[in-house]
Design a protein around this motif. Sequence first.
Motif, PDB file in Angstrom:
ATOM      1  N   GLN A  45     115.873  35.577  72.807  1.00  0.00           N
ATOM      2  CA  GLN A  45     114.815  35.480  73.798  1.00  0.00           C
ATOM      3  C   GLN A  45     113.562  36.219  73.331  1.00  0.00           C
ATOM      4  O   GLN A  45     112.434  35.757  73.506  1.00  0.00           O
ATOM      5  N   ARG A  46     113.771  37.379  72.698  1.00  0.00           N
ATOM      6  CA  ARG A  46     112.632  38.150  72.200  1.00  0.00           C
ATOM      7  C   ARG A  46     111.959  37.452  71.016  1.00  0.00           C
ATOM      8  O   ARG A  46     110.740  37.518  70.860  1.00  0.00           O
ATOM      9  N   GLU A  71     118.332  38.898  71.992  1.00  0.00           N
ATOM     10  CA  GLU A  71     117.519  38.950  70.780  1.00  0.00           C
ATOM     11  C   GLU A  71     116.814  37.629  70.546  1.00  0.00           C
ATOM     12  O   GLU A  71     115.633  37.592  70.170  1.00  0.00           O
ATOM     13  N   THR A  86     113.030  37.410  80.941  1.00  0.00           N
ATOM     14  CA  THR A  86     113.848  38.624  80.932  1.00  0.00           C
ATOM     15  C   THR A  86     115.294  38.354  81.334  1.00  0.00           C
ATOM     16  O   THR A  86     116.093  39.278  81.458  1.00  0.00           O
ATOM     17  N   LEU A 117     118.318  39.741  79.116  1.00  0.00           N
ATOM     18  CA  LEU A 117     118.114  41.072  78.557  1.00  0.00           C
ATOM     19  C   LEU A 117     118.754  42.153  79.412  1.00  0.00           C
ATOM     20  O   LEU A 117     118.866  42.021  80.637  1.00  0.00           O
ATOM     21  N   PHE A 137     109.171  44.201  69.557  1.00  0.00           N
ATOM     22  CA  PHE A 137     110.275  43.791  70.428  1.00  0.00           C
ATOM     23  C   PHE A 137     111.640  44.254  69.916  1.00  0.00           C
ATOM     24  O   PHE A 137     112.678  43.817  70.400  1.00  0.00           O
ATOM     25  N   ASN A 163     115.537  46.480  77.699  1.00  0.00           N
ATOM     26  CA  ASN A 163     114.758  45.455  77.014  1.00  0.00           C
ATOM     27  C   ASN A 163     114.053  44.536  77.997  1.00  0.00           C
ATOM     28  O   ASN A 163     112.964  44.028  77.714  1.00  0.00           O
ATOM     29  N   LEU A 204     109.716  34.868  72.506  1.00  0.00           N
ATOM     30  CA  LEU A 204     108.479  35.445  73.039  1.00  0.00           C
ATOM     31  C   LEU A 204     107.496  35.774  71.912  1.00  0.00           C
ATOM     32  O   LEU A 204     106.295  35.513  72.033  1.00  0.00           O
ATOM     33  N   ARG A 245     110.978  46.290  78.798  1.00  0.00           N
ATOM     34  CA  ARG A 245     110.064  46.229  77.652  1.00  0.00           C
ATOM     35  C   ARG A 245     109.302  44.908  77.636  1.00  0.00           C
ATOM     36  O   ARG A 245     108.086  44.886  77.426  1.00  0.00           O
ATOM     37  N   ILE A 246     110.002  43.796  77.897  1.00  0.00           N
ATOM     38  CA  ILE A 246     109.350  42.488  77.895  1.00  0.00           C
ATOM     39  C   ILE A 246     108.437  42.338  79.103  1.00  0.00           C
ATOM     40  O   ILE A 246     107.325  41.795  78.998  1.00  0.00           O
TER      41      ILE A 246
END
Length: 230
Positions: free
Chosen positions: A152-153, A150, A173, A176, A134, A180, A156, A183-184
């Motif tokens: 949030q990632r 960041e 998401t 983001l 991530f 990104n 996850l 990506r998620i």
Amino acid sequence: MKPTLEAVAVSTTFADAGGGRIAALDKVDARFLPGQLSVIVGPSGSGKSTLLHALAGIVVPEEGRIVSDAVDLSTLDEARRDAWRLTHCGMVFQDFRLIDELDALANTLLPAQFKHVRVPTALRQRAQSLLTEFGLPARSGPVARLSRGEQQRVALARAMLLDPPVLLADEATASLDAENGQRIADALLAVARTGKTVIAVTHDDKLSALADQRIMLKAGRVVTAEQTQA
């Protein structure tokens, strides 16, 4: 195919400012299958997060059932629902619920500390791998210094650490940028394709476009539930 998780005629209310009751969910039926990414969409205040929290065993329906592998979560006491959630369900909350003073790696490893006195090396390596996937450094200082995206990632990665059969994400998401966020969204779909049940509340059209199932809520009711061609 047998659903991993199912809401059966689920209704619940909450108190308004005047002491009355407002319906948050009204006889909601929904089925969630392994190997599928499902999204729950609808306007703000439609009951999306309440449904997600009911599926996680956090909100107990006043009527109806939440069923996981023939177990009615609504009949379990709080301790047993917590135990079920630890082993069966990873969750990304809208407000992240990270511990500000800890770094990204320590936050990601938190679920393991409920199961192990000493975190196994394999889980440490998995946590580091998820953070790398991530785009996050494992050792970055307190997560309070990270951007919302960041954080949030990190949330996850924490939800995915124990490789649960069900992954629930509330606006995963939302904080983001486009790159990104994609990506998620791709990561959530990839998790579903490993046979997991992935359920996401979202306003993100790109994430919604990837879904195998879309459930639209309005005023606490399901207005459409459709299988897509994703």
